[in-house]
Design a protein around this motif. Structure first.
Motif, PDB file in Angstrom:
ATOM      1  N   ALA A   1       0.804  -1.209   0.000  1.00 49.46           N
ATOM      2  CA  ALA A   1       0.000   0.000   0.000  1.00 49.46           C
ATOM      3  C   ALA A   1       0.844   1.269   0.000  1.00 49.46           C
ATOM      4  N   GLU A   2       2.136   1.132   0.287  1.00 50.19           N
ATOM      5  CA  GLU A   2       3.016   2.309   0.300  1.00 50.19           C
ATOM      6  C   GLU A   2       3.615   2.596  -1.070  1.00 50.19           C
ATOM      7  N   CYS A   3       3.313   1.759  -2.060  1.00 51.91           N
ATOM      8  CA  CYS A   3       3.934   1.932  -3.374  1.00 51.91           C
ATOM      9  C   CYS A   3       3.440   3.199  -4.063  1.00 51.91           C
ATOM     10  N   ARG A   4       4.322   3.783  -4.861  1.00 50.04           N
ATOM     11  CA  ARG A   4       3.997   4.941  -5.692  1.00 50.04           C
ATOM     12  C   ARG A   4       4.451   4.585  -7.110  1.00 50.04           C
ATOM     13  N   SER A   5       3.486   4.228  -7.935  1.00 51.20           N
ATOM     14  CA  SER A   5       3.777   3.700  -9.264  1.00 51.20           C
ATOM     15  C   SER A   5       3.732   4.792 -10.319  1.00 51.20           C
ATOM     16  N   ALA A   6       4.761   4.838 -11.156  1.00 53.45           N
ATOM     17  CA  ALA A   6       4.804   5.779 -12.273  1.00 53.45           C
ATOM     18  C   ALA A   6       4.016   5.204 -13.441  1.00 53.45           C
ATOM     19  N   VAL A   7       2.988   5.921 -13.879  1.00 53.78           N
ATOM     20  CA  VAL A   7       2.200   5.508 -15.041  1.00 53.78           C
ATOM     21  C   VAL A   7       2.721   6.303 -16.232  1.00 53.78           C
ATOM     22  N   TYR A   8       3.597   5.679 -16.996  1.00 54.64           N
ATOM     23  CA  TYR A   8       4.261   6.354 -18.112  1.00 54.64           C
ATOM     24  C   TYR A   8       3.474   6.201 -19.408  1.00 54.64           C
ATOM     25  N   ALA A   9       2.987   5.002 -19.684  1.00 56.10           N
ATOM     26  CA  ALA A   9       2.334   4.724 -20.961  1.00 56.10           C
ATOM     27  C   ALA A   9       1.010   5.464 -21.083  1.00 56.10           C
ATOM     28  N   SER A  10       0.675   5.886 -22.299  1.00 58.38           N
ATOM     29  CA  SER A  10      -0.610   6.530 -22.547  1.00 58.38           C
ATOM     30  C   SER A  10      -1.726   5.505 -22.373  1.00 58.38           C
ATOM     31  N   PHE A  11      -2.946   5.980 -22.161  1.00 56.24           N
ATOM     32  CA  PHE A  11      -4.060   5.069 -21.926  1.00 56.24           C
ATOM     33  C   PHE A  11      -4.430   4.268 -23.166  1.00 56.24           C
ATOM     34  N   SER A  12      -3.950   4.671 -24.333  1.00 58.49           N
ATOM     35  CA  SER A  12      -4.205   3.913 -25.555  1.00 58.49           C
ATOM     36  C   SER A  12      -3.213   2.755 -25.721  1.00 58.49           C
ATOM     37  N   PHE A  13      -2.225   2.708 -24.853  1.00 60.53           N
ATOM     38  CA  PHE A  13      -1.213   1.651 -24.886  1.00 60.53           C
ATOM     39  C   PHE A  13      -1.570   0.652 -23.790  1.00 60.53           C
ATOM     40  N   ASP A  14      -1.718  -0.623 -24.167  1.00 55.86           N
ATOM     41  CA  ASP A  14      -2.241  -1.611 -23.222  1.00 55.86           C
ATOM     42  C   ASP A  14      -1.432  -1.753 -21.929  1.00 55.86           C
ATOM     43  N   ILE A  15      -0.130  -1.474 -21.952  1.00 56.44           N
ATOM     44  CA  ILE A  15       0.658  -1.685 -20.742  1.00 56.44           C
ATOM     45  C   ILE A  15       0.337  -0.675 -19.654  1.00 56.44           C
ATOM     46  N   SER A  16      -0.462   0.347 -19.986  1.00 50.78           N
ATOM     47  CA  SER A  16      -0.875   1.279 -18.944  1.00 50.78           C
ATOM     48  C   SER A  16      -1.685   0.557 -17.869  1.00 50.78           C
ATOM     49  N   ALA A  17      -2.329  -0.560 -18.243  1.00 49.20           N
ATOM     50  CA  ALA A  17      -3.105  -1.333 -17.273  1.00 49.20           C
ATOM     51  C   ALA A  17      -2.210  -1.883 -16.165  1.00 49.20           C
ATOM     52  N   GLU A  18      -0.977  -2.268 -16.519  1.00 57.03           N
ATOM     53  CA  GLU A  18      -0.059  -2.802 -15.513  1.00 57.03           C
ATOM     54  C   GLU A  18       0.438  -1.720 -14.567  1.00 57.03           C
ATOM     55  N   GLY A  19       0.526  -0.509 -15.066  1.00 50.91           N
ATOM     56  CA  GLY A  19       0.973   0.578 -14.208  1.00 50.91           C
ATOM     57  C   GLY A  19      -0.130   1.107 -13.311  1.00 50.91           C
ATOM     58  N   LEU A  20      -1.389   0.909 -13.742  1.00 47.42           N
ATOM     59  CA  LEU A  20      -2.530   1.462 -13.004  1.00 47.42           C
ATOM     60  C   LEU A  20      -3.138   0.491 -11.987  1.00 47.42           C
ATOM     61  N   TYR A  21      -3.591  -0.651 -12.457  1.00 45.41           N
ATOM     62  CA  TYR A  21      -4.450  -1.483 -11.621  1.00 45.41           C
ATOM     63  C   TYR A  21      -3.759  -2.212 -10.464  1.00 45.41           C
TER      64      TYR A  21
END
Length: 224
Positions: A1-21
């Protein structure tokens, strides 16, 4: 719960799901990397430090350059999208993943041993409930070490392309050895190494990827 994840990929790029969810499911924080930081590695690394980023999922082309200006303090980083040729210099773990949009993003993963020198960085082994098969142009399975097309099977496989039956029939098919089980033809080449890991060996066609977008040179040539 202490993690701070960088969401680099645009939302049109599928790997954004790994950075978000994953961070959100754990109660962590997602930090959307601003466009002003995306193309300059010095500025990007400054952003990571100033925002106390602990992790992130990056396109391979960008992620593997992190740490060129000195070791970056991150718990882990996941790279996906292209063939990995160099290892980012971070304090934590480095993962090299592979997988197309049609297969819910990732289907293999490899944990980098940062004390080892790689002549060919693997994309890892199939994940849970996932099968990665190597076949020749006729759909025959190939032995270990032989290079062929990557076929994917698993519960996360898409049903096909919306309103595109021809393209669906071309990419979503069946193999004689596994009747009744749909597989996806990736168009990517690979082989199983002696240790059971997969090596990515390029494309069977001329398709290239640019910042997460699939580009067909032939379409550009026809338009031009």
């Amino acid at each position: 719960a202490e993690c701070r994840s960088a969401v680099y990929a645009s939302f049109s790029f599928d790997i954004s799901a790994e950075g978000l969810y994953p961070p959100l499911m754990a109660g962590g924080t997602c930090c959307i990397v601003p466009s002003s930081c995306r193309k300059d590695m010095v500025v990007l690394e400054k952003y990571l430090a100033e925002n106390r980023i602990t992790s992130g999922c990056f396109p391979t082309q960008i992620g593997q350059m992190i740490g060129r200006n000195g070791t970056v303090d991150l718990d882990y980083i996941c790279l996906i999208g292209e063939k990995m040729t160099q290892i980012p210099d971070i304090t934590g773990r480095v993962y090299n993943s592979y997988g197309p949009t049609e297969f819910a993003v990732a289907c293999t993963c490899f944990t980098i041993d940062k004390d080892r020198r790689y002549s060919d960085i693997p994309i890892g082994k199939p994940m849970y409930n996932t099968s990665v098969l190597i076949a020749d142009p006729f759909g025959n399975l190939l032995p270990q070490g032989a290079i062929g097309e990557l076929y994917l099977a698993g519960i996360q496989l898409a049903d096909g392309y919306h309103n595109k039956p021809g393209k669906t029939a071309q990419a979503f098919t069946f193999l004689r050895e596994y009747p009744g089980i749909m597989v996806y033809r990736t168009g990517d080449l690979g082989r199983y190494m002696q240790d059971g890991n997969l090596s990515f060996c390029g494309r069977i066609d001329r398709q290239i990827k640019r910042r997460g977008y699939r580009i067909e040179p032939g379409e550009i040539e026809t338009t031009a």
